[in-house]
Design a protein around this motif. Structure first.
Motif, short mmCIF file in Angstrom:
data_model
loop_
_atom_site.label_atom_id
_atom_site.label_comp_id
_atom_site.label_asym_id
_atom_site.label_seq_id
_atom_site.Cartn_x
_atom_site.Cartn_y
_atom_site.Cartn_z
N UNK A 25 0.74 -1.17 0.03
CA UNK A 25 -0.10 0.03 0.05
C UNK A 25 0.95 1.21 0.04
N UNK A 26 1.94 1.10 0.68
CA UNK A 26 2.88 2.42 0.81
C UNK A 26 3.56 2.63 -0.50
N UNK A 27 3.87 1.54 -1.28
CA UNK A 27 4.75 1.71 -2.40
C UNK A 27 3.74 2.41 -3.51
N UNK A 28 2.35 2.00 -3.50
CA UNK A 28 1.24 2.29 -4.25
C UNK A 28 1.02 4.09 -4.11
N UNK A 29 1.24 4.47 -3.02
CA UNK A 29 1.01 5.91 -2.84
C UNK A 29 2.08 6.61 -3.38
N UNK A 30 3.21 5.94 -3.70
CA UNK A 30 4.58 6.98 -4.02
C UNK A 30 4.43 7.43 -5.49
N UNK A 31 5.05 8.55 -5.67
CA UNK A 31 4.96 9.18 -7.08
C UNK A 31 6.06 8.50 -7.86
N UNK A 32 7.11 8.21 -7.01
CA UNK A 32 8.28 7.37 -7.77
C UNK A 32 8.67 6.34 -6.69
N UNK A 33 9.23 5.36 -7.44
CA UNK A 33 9.88 4.32 -6.35
C UNK A 33 11.15 3.95 -6.91
N UNK A 34 12.32 4.20 -6.13
CA UNK A 34 13.78 3.81 -6.63
C UNK A 34 14.23 2.62 -5.97
N UNK A 35 14.76 1.56 -6.74
CA UNK A 35 15.30 0.52 -5.92
C UNK A 35 16.92 0.34 -6.57
N UNK A 39 40.14 -8.19 13.47
CA UNK A 39 39.49 -6.73 12.97
C UNK A 39 38.36 -7.09 11.93
N UNK A 40 38.43 -7.27 10.99
CA UNK A 40 37.72 -6.55 9.90
C UNK A 40 36.07 -6.52 10.26
N UNK A 41 35.44 -5.47 9.45
CA UNK A 41 34.19 -5.51 9.48
C UNK A 41 33.29 -6.46 8.34
N UNK A 42 32.06 -6.50 8.44
CA UNK A 42 31.39 -7.16 7.45
C UNK A 42 31.75 -6.52 6.02
N UNK A 43 31.64 -7.40 4.83
CA UNK A 43 31.64 -6.83 3.76
C UNK A 43 29.84 -7.03 3.34
N UNK A 44 29.39 -6.30 2.44
CA UNK A 44 28.03 -6.47 2.16
C UNK A 44 27.36 -6.36 0.65
N UNK A 45 26.38 -6.82 0.59
CA UNK A 45 25.56 -6.79 -0.55
C UNK A 45 23.97 -6.60 -0.30
N UNK A 46 23.64 -5.38 -0.66
CA UNK A 46 22.49 -4.84 -0.08
C UNK A 46 21.45 -4.35 -1.39
N UNK A 47 20.20 -4.31 -1.11
CA UNK A 47 19.19 -3.86 -2.04
C UNK A 47 18.40 -2.78 -1.15
N UNK A 48 18.03 -1.76 -1.66
CA UNK A 48 17.07 -0.81 -0.82
C UNK A 48 16.11 -0.03 -1.89
N UNK A 49 15.03 -0.22 -1.39
CA UNK A 49 13.60 0.21 -2.33
C UNK A 49 12.89 1.15 -1.59
N UNK A 50 12.88 2.31 -2.09
CA UNK A 50 12.12 3.57 -1.17
C UNK A 50 11.10 4.11 -2.30
N UNK A 51 9.92 4.63 -1.59
CA UNK A 51 8.87 5.10 -2.58
C UNK A 51 8.55 6.59 -1.88
N UNK A 52 8.56 7.67 -2.76
CA UNK A 52 8.26 8.98 -2.31
C UNK A 52 7.29 9.63 -3.05
N UNK A 53 6.73 10.54 -2.26
CA UNK A 53 5.56 11.37 -3.15
C UNK A 53 6.49 12.53 -3.94
#
Lengths: 287, 747
Positions: free
Chosen positions: B180-190, B293-307
Motif C-alpha cells: 500500500x505504501x509503495x502504491x502511494x508513491x509518485x516514484x519508487x527507486x530500487x 578485526x575487519x568489518x562485514x562486507x555487504x551486498x544490499x538492495x534498498x527500495x524507497x517510495x516517495x511522493x
C-alpha cells in the motif's frame, strides 16, 4: 648476515665480488631495511656505501651537478642550485615516503630498487641524467634508462654499484616537472606517473622535450612520440591531446590492487599533459 | 529511580576543557602500551599462519621446531579442548585453527622461544600438510547454492530452507503495509549496493604478555577494550576460574571496536602454561590485517517510495552481510539502524549473514550501521534529486521524533534528530557557494548507544584528594570526562581527582568499552559513587557536630547544616572531613554498581563538499561539518575528537579503504601502504557542531557520542559525488579507478 661499511668504492666492489651468497648494497636503507624486517630478503652480506668519501656530496660539474649516491632527499631539496635547474627531479625524489624517510632515502637507491613506480626515476630519465657505475672493471657512465631491467632487477653486473648521478647543464629557458597519481596525498606509491623536461625556443615554442612515464610498464618508459607531439608547439590543447594519446599508446601496465590497466593508461597521459604545462610555465618564467 | 534521572543544573566544571590526565605520558612516550610490558625470564612468541584461504589440515609436525635451540613451547589446536558452546568454540577456532583453516592468515601453530629470531626460525621448521579446498570470499558468490561451504551445519533455525549452507542467520524488522505504501508513491527507486570489508585501522598492533604459574594462577597484560570480557573468554578456553586469571589493560593505541574480541591471548596463555615462563606475543601489521578485526562486507538492495512533495511512503532494505568464516549477527544492527532516522508508516528490513573464507568480523564503531545507512541515504538523495527537492527539507519532513515508532520497534523518547537537521540547515556551510566539479552531500546517521554492567569505586584520600577506580579502558579521553563528573558532583577541583582503569581483580564486572557506553554508564556510576561518598561525608560531619545525618547537606564541596533548625556550624570541606576520618569511622569511599539502562539513541547529520577530478576520478574533500547530539558534552574537546575521528574513518571507508582478495583467496593488501586510511593531508579541518539535547536517562543528560560519527560519511560523500559529477556510486570504496570508469560510462 655480515654488515660492512666500506671506506672506498673499490672496497665495496671487492666485497660484493667476493661474496658467493646474497649481497645487498645499503645506502639510505629505506627499501632494504623494510625488506629485511619483513623477511623478503635474507642477505649474507650488506655493504654500506654511505661512508665512502664523496657519496654525500653535491658538486657542480660541466654546468650541471653530480649527486653522490648517498645524498638524501632532504639534502637535495635544500640545494638551491639543483632546485633551480632541475625542479622536476627534486620534486619527484622528494615525493618518496615521509619526512623521516626523506632524511635517508637516496635517488640511486630508488633507481636500484627498480620498482616500476619509483618516483625519482621518470624525472631522471626525462632529464637525460646518467649514473656513474663502479665495478670490477673500473667506472662507466650509463644512461638512467639503461639501469632498470624489470621489477626489482637492474642491469648492474655482480660487484657493480652506482656511486653518483649526473644531471647535465641546462639552457636558460628550460625546466622540468613531475607528477604522480596516488589515491591519497602522500605516503603512497605511484599508480601512474610522468616526468617532463622542456627546453623553450626564444619565441616560446617547445624546442625540445623529453617525456618519461612511470608505473605503466615493467620499467620506466621514455615516451619519444609524446615528446615529438609537443615539440614546436606552445602546448595548445590539440598538441597536448596528441601527447596524451602517444603516452597511452606505449603504456603496458598491469591490473593490480593499486589500479587497473585502463586507469593507469588513461592517467599516465593526463599526468604527462599536466606535467608538461607545469614545466612550460617554469621554463617560461625564467629570464 | 527518580534520582537517576536527568536534572537540569548549572555546571561548574562539566563542559570545560582541562588537559587529559594521560596526555603527558602519551606525548612524551612514557605511556605503557601492550607491547611495553616485560617480565623476568620472558619468552617471545610467534604464530604460524595459513597461506591458504580454505584447506583441511592433514597433519602438523612440530618435531624439528621443538628441537631448535631456544624453543621452549609449541602449541596447536591439540593443546586446547573443544568447547561445547558454539560461541566459545568459534572464538577459540578463530584463535587457533582446528581441523581446517578457514581463511588466509588463520593461525595453525604458535612457538615460544628465548628470542624473536629463534621463534621465527622455528615457524619455518613446522611442517603443515594441507589439502586445499575450494574457497569463496565474495558475499554474493557464497550465497549461491553450490558455493564452497565454509563450515557445514552452522545455519540457525531462522534461515529459510533452500539457501546455501553459508547462510547462517536471518532477521526481519519493520511494520506497516509495504504494498500500500509503495502504491502511494509518485516514484519508487530500487538500487543495489555493495561495500568492501574495512579494518578498524588502530595504530597499535594487538599485543599481550601472559604469565601462568605452576599453581594455576595467571596474569595477562594486554591491549584491550575490555579486560573483564577477555578474562571471561580466556578463563573459559584455558579451563580456569575467573579469580585465578587477573587481566590488566594497557594503554590502548586505538581499538574502535576491534579490541573487544580476543585473537591470540589464549595462545599466549597456553604457551606460558606449557613453557612455565612468561610469554610476550606482539602481532605484526600483516597479522593484524589478516587475522584481526575487519568489518562485514555487504551486498544490499534498498527500495524507497516517495511522493513528489517529499514524503516517504514505504521503504524496504534487503541486507546480506558477511562476517567472515564464522556465524554472526551484525546484520541485525544494520537492519535495525537502516531507517531509524525516518518516521515511516510502512517499513521492512531483512537481513542475512553469510560465511566466507575471510577472518572473523569484529565490531567497528557502530557495527553494521554505516553500510545500511549508506544505501538508504543514497536512495533518499536520488529521490530528492529526481523531484528537485531540498535534501535537508525532505529529511526534516520525514524525521523521526519523540513518540515515533522506530523502524526497529521501540518508540523513541526525546531525540535530537530534528534539532540536528535544523542546525545543519541554519549553518553557513549549507548555503556556501560551490565551484565546477564540486558537490555538496549530506546524510543522517544513527546509533543505538549502550549502558551495561558498570562498577565504580571512589576513594576519598585523607589529604582531600580523590581516586576514582573504574574498569573501562580509556579510548577517547574518558578518564578526563569521568574526573570532571566526579569533580562536579563532589564540588572539588578537577586536578584533585585521579581516575584509573583497574584490573579485573579490583572491581566487579565491567562490560567492554563499546556501544559508546563509557562516558554515559561509567559517568553515571561515578556520579552515584560520588553521591554515596557525599552521604558518608555528611554523616561524618553530623557526627562531629552532634546533629542528625538528615540535617546535613552537601553544598559546593562542603558539608553544611541543612537550614537554621539544624544548628549553626561553619561548613566542613571535603578536605577537612577527610583529614579527620580516622577519628570519625575510618576511610571514606563511595561505590556504585549498575547494569545501566537509558543510554539514549544518538543521531548525527554530516555535510560535506567534495571536488572530483574528472580526468582521474580522484575525490578531494573540501569542507566537512559534523552536527551531532551529545546530550551533554562533558569534555567538549573529546566529544569533538570523537565526531572528527568517526567522520575521518567514514571518509576512508567511502573513498579508499578495502580488503582486496585475489582469486587465490589471499588478502592482497595487508599493510598500511595499500590499505589506504586517510592521511592528515587528505583532509580539511573537520568542523563540529555539538548539540546538547539532554538524555533523560542520565543525571547530567549525557549521551554516548563515539560511534554515530562514522555512519553518515559514506552516503554524504556518495551524495556529494553524485551532485558534483552526476554519477551515483553504489559500490564502496569509490576509489579513483571506479569513479573514472563510471564517469566514462556516463560520457
Amino acid at each position: 648476515m655480515q654488515y660492512v661499511a666500506a671506506k672506498t668504492a673499490d672496497e665495496a666492489v671487492a666485497l660484493l665480488v667476493g661474496q658467493s651468497g646474497m649481497a645487498r648494497v645499503l645506502a639510505g636503507g629505506t627499501d632494504l631495511l623494510v625488506q629485511l624486517k619483513s623477511g623478503m630478503v635474507e642477505p649474507d652480506l650488506v655493504v654500506d656505501i654511505k661512508r665512502i668519501p664523496g657519496m654525500k656530496d653535491i658538486t657542480a660539474e660541466a654546468g650541471g651537478f653530480r649527486i653522490g649516491a648517498a645524498v638524501s632527499g632532504a639534502e637535495l631539496g635544500e640545494h638551491a642550485g639543483v632546485c633551480a635547474m632541475w625542479p622536476g627531479v627534486v620534486e619527484g625524489f622528494n615525493l618518496i615516503g615521509s619526512t623521516q624517510v626523506q632524511g635517508r632515502a637516496t635517488m640511486a637507491g630508488n633507481l636500484c630498487n627498480a620498482s616500476p613506480a619509483g618516483d625519482a626515476v621518470p624525472s631522471l630519465v626525462a632529464a637525460d641524467a646518467t649514473a656513474r657505475v663502479h665495478g670490477p672493471n673500473g667506472a662507466r657512465d650509463v644512461a638512467i634508462l639503461g639501469i632498470p631491467a624489470g621489477p626489482g632487477r637492474t642491469t648492474l653486473a655482480k660487484g657493480e654499484i652506482i656511486t653518483s648521478i649526473f644531471l647535465p647543464a641546462r639552457p636558460a629557458r628550460a625546466s622540468d616537472a613531475y607528477l604522480r597519481f596516488i589515491p591519497r596525498t602522500e605516503m603512497d606509491i605511484a599508480v601512474a606517473s610522468a616526468g617532463v623536461s622542456l627546453v623553450l625556443a626564444a619565441d616560446g615554442t617547445v624546442e625540445s622535450a623529453r617525456v618519461a612515464l612511470g608505473a605503466v610498464a615493467p620499467t620506466v618508459l621514455l615516451a619519444e612520440e609524446a615528446a615529438k607531439a609537443i615539440t614546436g608547439t606552445r602546448l595548445e590543447e590539440d598538441a597536448l591531446a596528441r601527447m596524451a594519446a602517444a603516452c597511452a599508446a606505449i603504456c603496458k601496465p598491469i591490473d593490480d590492487k593499486r589500479g587497473t590497466v585502463e586507469f593507469r593508461t588513461k592517467t599516465a597521459g593526463v599526468l604527462a599533459k599536466r606535467a608538461a604545462r607545469i614545466a612550460y610555465d617554469r621554463a617560461g618564467a625564467k629570464k | 529511580m527518580a534520582l537517576d534521572a536527568y536534572q537540569k543544573r548549572e555546571f561548574k566544571q562539566v563542559g570545560t576543557r582541562p588537559n587529559r590526565p594521560d596526555g603527558v605520558d602519551k606525548v612524551t612516550g612514557r605511556a605503557m602500551y601492550g607491547a611495553d610490558a616485560t617480565a623476568p625470564g620472558m619468552l617471545h612468541a610467534k604464530i604460524l599462519r595459513s597461506p591458504h584461504a580454505h584447506a583441511r589440515i592433514v597433519s602438523i609436525d612440530t618435531s624439528a621446531a621443538e628441537a631448535l635451540a631456544g624453543v621452549k613451547a609449541i602449541v596447536t589446536a591439540a593443546d586446547f579442548g573443544v568447547p561445547e558452546d558454539d560461541f566459545l568454540r568459534d572464538v577459540q577456532d578463530h584463535c587457533m585453527a582446528r581441523g581446517k583453516v578457514l581463511y588466509d592468515g588463520h593461525a595453525v601453530a604458535a612457538v615460544a622461544a628465548t628470542t624473536i629470531a629463534a621463534a621465527k626460525a622455528a615457524l619455518k621448521l613446522i611442517k603443515v600438510e594441507y589439502e586445499t579446498l575450494p574457497h569463496v570470499t565474495d558475499v554474493d558468490a557464497a550465497m549461491k547454492p553450490g558455493a564452497p561451504v565454509v563450515q557445514a551445519g552452522r545455519a540457525y533455525e531462522n534461515v529459510p530452507a533452500g539457501m546455501s549452507e553459508n547462510v547462517t542467520h536471518h532477521c526481519e524488522f519493520g511494520h506497516g503495509d509495504l504494498d500500500a505504501g509503495f502504491a502511494k508513491a509518485d516514484r519508487v527507486v530500487e538500487r543495489h549496493f555493495k561495500t568492501a570489508a574495512t579494518h578498524q585501522g588502530y595504530i597499535e598492533p594487538n599485543a599481550c604478555l601472559a604469565s601462568v604459574t605452576s599453581d594455576g594462577k595467571a596474569e595477562l597484560w594486554v591491549c584491550t577494550q575490555g579486560q573483564y570480557f577477555y578474562r571471561t573468554l580466556c578463563a573459559a578456553l584455558l579451563g580456569m576460574e575467573a579469580s585465578q586469571l587477573r587481566v590488566t589493560a594497557s594503554e590502548i593505541g586505538g581499538g574502535f571496536g576491534g579490541k573487544t574480541m580476543i585473537y591470540m591471548e589464549p595462545v599466549a596463555l597456553a604457551l606460558s602454561k606449557k613453557a612455565g615462563r612468561p610469554v610476550k606475543l606482539v602481532l605484526t601489521r600483516d597479522e593484524v590485517f589478516r587475522a584481526t578485526g575487519p568489518t562485514v562486507s555487504s551486498s544490499m538492495d534498498v527500495k524507497i517510495g516517495m511522493t513528489k512533495d517529499g514524503r516517504i511512503t514505504a521503504a524496504q532494505a534487503r541486507l546480506c552481510y558477511s562476517g567472515g568464516a564464522f556465524p554472526n549477527t551484525t546484520v541485525d544492527m544494520g537492519a535495525q539502524a537502516a531507517f531509524a532516522a525516518y518516521d515511516l508508516d510502512a517499513v521492512q528490513t531483512l537481513g542475512w549473514n553469510v560465511m566466507t573464507n575471510r577472518p572473523k568480523e569484529s565490531a567497528y564503531r557502530a557495527p553494521g550501521a554505516p553500510l545500511s545507512i549508506y544505501a538508504v541515504e543514497s536512495v533518499v538523495d536520488e529521490l530528492c534529486q529526481h523531484f528537485g527537492l531540498d535534501p535537508l527539507a525532505v529529511r526534516l519532513l520525514n524525521a523521526a521524533d519523540k513518540g515515533t515508532k522506530s523502524s526497529y520497534g521501540p518508540t523513541f523518547d526525546q531525540i535530537g534528530l530534528k534539532a540536528t537537521l535544523e542546525a545543519a540547515q541554519a549553518h553557513p556551510h549549507y548555503t556556501a557557494p560551490l565551484g565546477p566539479n564540486q558537490g555538496r552531500g549530506l546524510s543522517c546517521g544513527f546509533w543505538f548507544n549502550f549502558g551495561g554492567n558498570t562498577c565504580v569505586s571512589l576513594n576519598v584520600n585523607t589529604d582531600g584528594t580523590v581516586g576514582v577506580t573504574e574498569g573501562n579502558p580509556d579510548i577517547g579521553g574518558s578518564r578526563a570526562s569521568i574526573s570532571l563528573m566526579a569533580a562536579e558532583e563532589l564540588g572539588i577541583p578537577y586536578e584533585k581527582i585521579r581516575t584509573i582503569v583497574a584490573d579485573t581483580s579490583s572491581l566487579g564486572y565491567n562490560d567492554v568499552t563499546d556501544g559508546s557506553r563509557v562516558t554515559f554508564a561509567v559517568g553515571l556510576a561515578t556520579i552515584k559513587a560520588a553521591r554515596d561518598a557525599i552521604r558518608k561525608m555528611c554523616s561524618r560531619a553530623a557526627k562531629i557536630w552532634g546533629i542528625d545525618e538528615e540535617a546535613v547537606e552537601w553544598v559546593d564541596g562542603a558539608a553544611v547544616p541543612a537550614g537554621p533548625n539544624a544548628g549553626k556550624f561553619p561548613p566542613m570541606t571535603l578536605a577537612e572531613i577527610a583529614a579527620v576520618s580516622a577519628e570519625t569511622g575510618g576511610p571514606i569511599a563511595g561505590h556504585y554498581e549498575v547494569n545501566a539502562d537509558g543510554a539514549g539513541v544518538s543521531f548525527g547529520v554530516h555535510l560535506c563538499d567534495i571536488e572530483v577530478d574528472p580526468e582521474t576520478g580522484a575525490t578531494k574533500v573540501l569542507r566537512y561539518t559534523v552536527f551531532q547530539d551529545a546530550g551533554k558534552a562533558v569534555h567538549p574537546s573529546y566529544v569533538e575528537g570523537q565526531m572528527q575521528g568517526g567522520a575521518v574513518q567514514g571518509i576512508g571507508w567511502a573513498l579508499n579503504e578495502e580488503y582486496i582478495y585475489g582469486t587465490d583467496g589471499r588478502l592482497q593488501n595487508a599493510g598500511f601502504l595499500d590499505y589506504r586510511i586517510p592521511v592528515a593531508s587528505d583532509l580539511p579541518m573537520i568542523d563540529t557542531v555539538i548539540l546538547e539535547i539532554p538524555n533523560p536517562g542520565h543525571p547530567y543528560g549525557v549521551r554516548g557520542v563515539g560511534e554515530t560519527g562514522i555512519v553518515p560519511p559514506l552516503a554524504a560523500i556518495a551524495n556529494a559525488v553524485s551532485r558534483a559529477v552526476g554519477v551515483r556510486m553504489t559500490e564502496l570504496p569509490m576509489s579513483p579507478p571506479k569513479l573514472l570508469k563510471a564517469l566514462e560510462a556516463k560520457g
